[in-house]
Every structure is written in C-alpha cells, then in structure tokens.
Design an enzyme around this catalytic site. Sequence first.
Site, short mmCIF file in Angstrom:
data_model
loop_
_atom_site.label_atom_id
_atom_site.label_comp_id
_atom_site.label_asym_id
_atom_site.label_seq_id
_atom_site.Cartn_x
_atom_site.Cartn_y
_atom_site.Cartn_z
N CYS A 24 33.78 37.39 37.14
CA CYS A 24 34.28 38.26 36.07
C CYS A 24 34.93 39.51 36.67
O CYS A 24 34.26 40.26 37.39
CB CYS A 24 33.15 38.69 35.13
SG CYS A 24 33.75 39.81 33.85
N GLY A 62 45.95 32.80 29.80
CA GLY A 62 47.06 32.25 29.02
C GLY A 62 48.01 31.45 29.89
O GLY A 62 47.84 31.35 31.11
N ALA A 95 39.62 43.10 28.93
CA ALA A 95 38.63 43.86 29.70
C ALA A 95 37.41 44.07 28.82
O ALA A 95 36.97 45.19 28.59
CB ALA A 95 39.22 45.20 30.13
#
Lengths: 302, 256
Positions: free
Chosen positions: A130, A217, A70
């Site tokens: 985002c 990831g 964040a």
Amino acid sequence: MVNLNIDFNGLNFKNPVLTASGTFGYGYEFEDFVDLSSLGGFIVKGTTLNAREGNPYPRMAETASGMLNAVGLQNKGVDFFCNEIYPRISKYDTNILVNVSGSAIEDYVETAAKINELDKIPGIELNISCPNVKEGGMAFGTNCSSAAQVVKEVRKVYKKHLMVKLSPNVTDIVSIAKSVEEQGANSLSLVNTFLGMAIDINTRKPKLSTITGGLSGPAIKPIAVRMVWQVSKAVKIPICGLGGIMNADDAIEFLLAGASCVQIGTANFIYPDITMKILEGIKHYCNIHGIKNITELIGAIN
Amino acid sequence: MKKYIDSLLVVKNQRLNKDYFLLKLQSEEDLPFILPAQFVEVKIPDTSETFLRRPVSIHDVNYDKNTITLLIRIAGKGTLKLSETKKYEYLNIVYPLGNSFSMPSCNKVLLIGGGCGVAPLLYTAKYMLNFGITPTLLMGYRNSKLVLLKDKYAKYGNVYYSTDDGSYGEKGTVLEHSLLNSRFFPFGKIYACGPDAMLKDLGKWAIERGIDCEVSLENLMACGIGACLCCVQDTVSGHKCVCTEGPVFNVKELIW
C-alpha cells in the site's frame, strides 16, 4: 460450454473473476448490481489490527484513463471485521479473502492470526504494497529481505491460503516475487497501485492531501501485464493479475500473460456491475475460440 | 433503497445561460422512488480524460413520464462534455444515491440555495408540498444574470432572492438577507445546499441560534456507492462517506 473452474493452489475458484481490495467494499455494497455468489471470489478491503481513520480529504484525483487515491487504509480494525462484517458476508457462496495490512510485522501477524480463526475465509491477501500509509505498507514490499521477513512471520500463524500482493514500485519485481515464494506464499497478486502525483496548476497545490498517491485504472494496464508476464515465468505459485482491467479482453490478456485469475478494481467504481459483464465476455471469448477449459489460456501467449 | 445502473434517453438539453444547462432524462422502466437531495452518478461519454462518473443532484422528477431532470453547472471537462449531449442520445447513470433531507417536524421550513446549490431544492420543495408543507425558498446568486428558473421555483413555494451586487432581490449574501435578520425568525428547520463557505457560515449561524439545519454537501467522489471511501467528510463520529452517509448532514455533526 467452457469450464471456467480454476484450482488456485488449493483454492477452488468457480471462475477467474475476483475483485480487488479497496474497490469492492465488503461486497454487500454491490449487492444491487452483482450476484456475489457468481464471482470466483472477492477480496475485502484492507484490514488492520487497529481502526484507522485514513488520510484527510482530498483523497482522490482523476487522471487520464485512471485515478489517484490516497485513502490510507481507512477501516474499523480486525475485531470489527470479525464481529460485525464477517457474520454478514459469510453467507455468500464464493471465496472471500481478507486483505491484511499493517505498519509493523507484529500487526500483520496478529491480524492474520485472528482471521485464521474464521471458517468461511479460506485465505488472506497480504498487503505489503500500500503506497498510502506512512509506516509499513509498501515499505515491506519494496525490498526482498523485508518482504520475505513479513511473509515468514505471518506464515507461522496463518495456516490457510496466503496470497501476497506485490508492489510495482520496485526495480525488480521478479526478485521480490521469488523471495516471497521461498517463504511459503501460496500465490501472488500483482500489481498494487503505482506511486503517482497530480498538481492543480491554478492553486499550485497537490491534488491529494498526502501529495502522492496510488495510480490505478487502464493507464497502468500495460505495465501490469508486463510484470505478470515476467513474474509468471520465474515462480511456480499461481498469480492473480490486476491493474486497469475494464473488460473481458483485458482480463484475457492477463490470463495469456500468465495469471490464473484476475481482480477487477477501479472499473467497479465506474460500472458497479462490470464483473458480471466481464464474466459473460470471458465465456463468449471461449465459445468463439473453442476453448473448452479456461486453464488452456493461462500463460498461453504465443 | 435499491440502486440501479441504467441508460436513460436524453429528451431535453436546454442551455439556461453561459454556465448552466438542464438535462432531462427518460427511463424506459418505471422510475424508482427518489428522495429529496438524492443524486445520480453520470458516465461522461467517450472520454479518457474524464474517466470517472460525475455526481449530480436530482433537480426534478416526473413519475408520470419517467423523467428526471438535472440542473448542471459547467465546472470542468466532464460537465462541459455533458452540456454537449444531444437529444436522443443515451446517458448511463447509477441512481438513486445518497440519503436525503429528513422530513420536518414543523410546517415552517426554509430552503436555502447558493449558486448551483439551488438544484436539489426544486424537487425538495415539490416533495414537501406533497406533505402539505409550503416551503419558503431563499436563493443567492452573484448577480441577476445568473438567477435560474424563477417561474419554476415560484410554483412550489414563496421565493426570496439575494445577489452579491443587489441586481436582483436583496443585496448581499443569503446570510445577510432580511429573512435571517429580522427580530423574529419564524422557521423551525433549514435545509441548504451551496458552496462550502456559505454552508459553513450558515451552519455556524444556525447552531448559535439553536435552529435545526441540514446541509447537502458535494465532495469529489469516485464510486458513489460507499466502496472507494474517497468522498469522506470529517464529522463528530469520524470520517463519513458523503455518497452513502450523506450528502445530507445535520450541521451539528460536521467538523469543518
């Protein structure tokens, strides 16, 4: 030896390995580990019209096979980029794209217009995805009309390659991709991070200061591959695939799903030299499988 | 300073007590020069749950044998896994990372460590001795059972202790120790590492008395090389990365 060259709708990538915005700084942070000029390209971190301090600490939480962040687009603003960073990185013999973000359409437009003036920046990646800023960011990328609107306005002032980075936090990513294509995007990159959350069970507090953050990831890779596959069947413009790529096999999976090139993101945090390993691994795969031209792999799922 | 990614051979894994262990790692190549308070990012072997590297400060360096030693507290899954590392296994590290304690402009130097924060002070003391400065060390622990490597630290300076329960050295916190509470404070510079609460109190104390004080911080971080911007610390000049603009900060810079 395999030809790794990619014509990415006008951009010439010497190979399909790029790096993802926000995971590779301005490139020079990785100079000790990576020959930057040997990359297909790199995408510098999210740049906004005005400087942003980003979100309070803690901004990161490790999760199974991934991490939440964040950061909130901490950067010193587009003028700082143009005056201080650009002269330092324009020497690299690779494609440097700037990730452009904003909280209002005018911000995107003004930022893109300033970057349009930089000779050695052949394209921007428009960040409408985002999840870590209160206003704008992902809000633009989660419905067709706002996504189309921001692309349309930026297109008017930005004359070079316009890549649009899509959010996976949507019901139908294909329809967003199509509406962005219609407004003149030259390419798409997908996917940005997934909105996620983690809680410390001892303190019962969220692990991030912002409560929710973006998951990246290998945990997200299968979903990213699926989205690239779906979108690649529906649009004509090329796709840069990303989401949890840790090695050459992962990168090739994205190419087979329909991506023309890939971005390496979170893996850079763990192995700062990973892009070089992935590049070697792709060459090795092509040699083993008798691939003469990397483009043979794009969308070549059986 | 150039950074490296390398696999180092584990030549020693010594358990010191329930919570702490020493890992000595050997490089096949000559070690790069390492500054006091610099750290390594260690890859945790074979675990999907501990996806990211762990930042660990450098406790000791031997340039003749090309070894670096890490003093590690078992704080979670990653450090627990590291504690199970066997001799002759390899660990992948990125190093040397971060800035360093600055060299003092005076000869009277006090190093203060709390708990795991004593780790970087050994190499710091050794480093200062090379410049002809014999540091004084003050180390705080909860109790005598947790006191680490007494003999080793004694080689590199004059060492004082405090424990919360008074079972070793003076009773109380490092801030309550007589070294910091005598009428005359002889030290021109303090270098400290330890829990946030200790560093905050010490920083406040040092600023009030006009004593120059540097602290080495530990924040959650992903990359360790200034790319992810996760480990930020609030300072008078905005957010700074603990990994590249730290871990050492002058207490006057910090907002906490």
